[in-house]
Design a protein around this motif. Structure first.
Motif, short mmCIF file in Angstrom:
data_model
loop_
_atom_site.label_atom_id
_atom_site.label_comp_id
_atom_site.label_asym_id
_atom_site.label_seq_id
_atom_site.Cartn_x
_atom_site.Cartn_y
_atom_site.Cartn_z
N GLU A 39 0.82 -1.21 0.00
CA GLU A 39 0.00 0.00 0.00
C GLU A 39 0.86 1.26 0.00
N ARG A 40 2.08 1.14 0.48
CA ARG A 40 2.94 2.33 0.59
C ARG A 40 3.31 2.86 -0.78
N GLU A 41 3.23 4.15 -0.88
CA GLU A 41 3.68 4.83 -2.08
C GLU A 41 5.18 5.05 -1.93
N LEU A 42 5.95 4.61 -2.92
CA LEU A 42 7.40 4.72 -2.83
C LEU A 42 7.92 5.57 -3.99
N PRO A 43 8.85 6.48 -3.72
CA PRO A 43 9.42 7.28 -4.80
C PRO A 43 10.27 6.43 -5.72
N GLY A 58 16.48 13.72 -16.04
CA GLY A 58 15.98 12.93 -14.93
C GLY A 58 14.51 12.64 -15.04
N LEU A 59 14.10 11.64 -14.30
CA LEU A 59 12.69 11.25 -14.21
C LEU A 59 12.38 11.05 -12.74
N THR A 60 11.30 11.65 -12.28
CA THR A 60 10.83 11.40 -10.92
C THR A 60 9.41 10.87 -11.00
N GLY A 61 9.13 9.97 -10.10
CA GLY A 61 7.80 9.38 -10.04
C GLY A 61 7.64 8.62 -8.75
N ARG A 62 6.65 7.74 -8.75
CA ARG A 62 6.35 6.96 -7.56
C ARG A 62 5.62 5.71 -7.99
N THR A 63 5.70 4.69 -7.14
CA THR A 63 4.95 3.46 -7.41
C THR A 63 3.96 3.23 -6.28
N TRP A 64 2.82 2.69 -6.65
CA TRP A 64 1.78 2.37 -5.68
C TRP A 64 0.74 1.48 -6.35
N ALA A 65 0.31 0.46 -5.66
CA ALA A 65 -0.80 -0.40 -6.09
C ALA A 65 -0.56 -0.99 -7.48
N GLY A 66 0.68 -1.34 -7.76
CA GLY A 66 0.98 -1.96 -9.04
C GLY A 66 1.12 -0.98 -10.20
N ILE A 70 4.49 8.56 -13.30
CA ILE A 70 5.60 9.44 -13.67
C ILE A 70 5.15 10.88 -13.45
N ASP A 71 5.90 11.57 -12.60
CA ASP A 71 5.58 12.97 -12.30
C ASP A 71 6.33 13.93 -13.22
N LEU A 72 7.63 13.73 -13.37
CA LEU A 72 8.46 14.65 -14.13
C LEU A 72 9.46 13.88 -14.98
N LEU A 73 9.65 14.32 -16.23
CA LEU A 73 10.72 13.81 -17.09
C LEU A 73 11.28 15.02 -17.82
N TRP A 74 12.59 15.23 -17.66
CA TRP A 74 13.23 16.37 -18.29
C TRP A 74 14.60 15.95 -18.79
N VAL A 75 14.95 16.49 -19.98
CA VAL A 75 16.27 16.27 -20.56
C VAL A 75 16.80 17.63 -21.00
N LEU A 88 15.87 7.04 -19.97
CA LEU A 88 15.37 7.32 -18.62
C LEU A 88 14.00 6.67 -18.40
N LEU A 89 13.12 6.83 -19.37
CA LEU A 89 11.77 6.26 -19.27
C LEU A 89 11.84 4.73 -19.20
N ALA A 90 12.63 4.12 -20.07
CA ALA A 90 12.74 2.66 -20.08
C ALA A 90 13.29 2.14 -18.75
N ARG A 91 14.27 2.84 -18.19
CA ARG A 91 14.86 2.40 -16.92
C ARG A 91 13.84 2.48 -15.79
N ALA A 92 13.07 3.57 -15.74
CA ALA A 92 12.03 3.70 -14.71
C ALA A 92 10.98 2.61 -14.86
N GLU A 93 10.56 2.35 -16.09
CA GLU A 93 9.56 1.30 -16.32
C GLU A 93 10.10 -0.06 -15.89
N GLU A 94 11.36 -0.34 -16.21
CA GLU A 94 11.96 -1.63 -15.85
C GLU A 94 12.07 -1.78 -14.33
N LEU A 95 12.52 -0.74 -13.64
CA LEU A 95 12.60 -0.80 -12.18
C LEU A 95 11.21 -1.03 -11.58
N ALA A 96 10.22 -0.31 -12.08
CA ALA A 96 8.86 -0.45 -11.56
C ALA A 96 8.33 -1.86 -11.79
N ARG A 97 8.59 -2.41 -12.97
CA ARG A 97 8.08 -3.74 -13.30
C ARG A 97 8.85 -4.83 -12.56
#
Length: 146
Positions: A39-43, A58-66, A70-75, A88-97
């Motif tokens: 249930e915890r939201e994790l950055p 960089g990309l900032t976001g959070r994971t929660w409930a599966g 994605i909050d911010l993506l800037w290059v 950056l996007l692919a790495r965030a998606e892979e970590l989340a998955r």
């Protein structure tokens, strides 16, 4: 009688968030099932640094409930169209998955930002809000991960 206040009060804000979470959890079988660590939201943050250690993107976001949100993506302007945003996007998606068990990702972007970028990377527009802010359309996009 009630008193209406408009001041910023972080303690009341936290109390409100807890009470809303508790109410939502009581009413939703899905949220009840998520009680505990899931249930915890994790950055989730992914950074690209140049040779000097300065932030190039960089990309900032959070994971929660599966879900990955994605909050911010800037290059940096000098590095746009080099594939850095995609990496950056692919790495965030892979970590989340892979590390957090997320099956979906979501984000919001404005029409002058990057809806085409996200659509070309598998995201679908699932909602739009015209004139938010006036003269601009905000899009909500989602993607199934893996």
């Amino acid at each position: 009688m009630f008193r209406i206040e408009t001041e910023v009060d972080k303690e009341r804000q936290a109390l409100l968030a807890r009470r809303l979470r508790d109410t939502n959890t009581e009413r939703s079988p899905v949220l009840r099932a998520l009680r505990g660590p899931g249930e915890r939201e994790l950055p989730l943050h992914v950074w690209a640094l140049d040779e000097d250690g300065a932030t190039a993107g960089g990309l900032t976001g959070r994971t929660w409930a599966g879900w990955l949100h994605i909050d911010l993506l800037w290059v940096s302007g000098a590095l746009r169209a080099t594939g850095l945003g995609t990496r950056l996007l692919a790495r965030a998606e892979e970590l989340a998955r892979a590390e957090r068990g997320c099956g979906w990702a979501r984000l919001e972007t404005w029409d002058f930002q990057a809806p085409g970028f996200y659509r070309s990377r598998g995201y679908d527009i699932v909602g739009e809000v015209p004139d938010y802010p006036p003269g601009v359309t905000e899009y909500t996009l989602t993607k199934r991960l893996g």
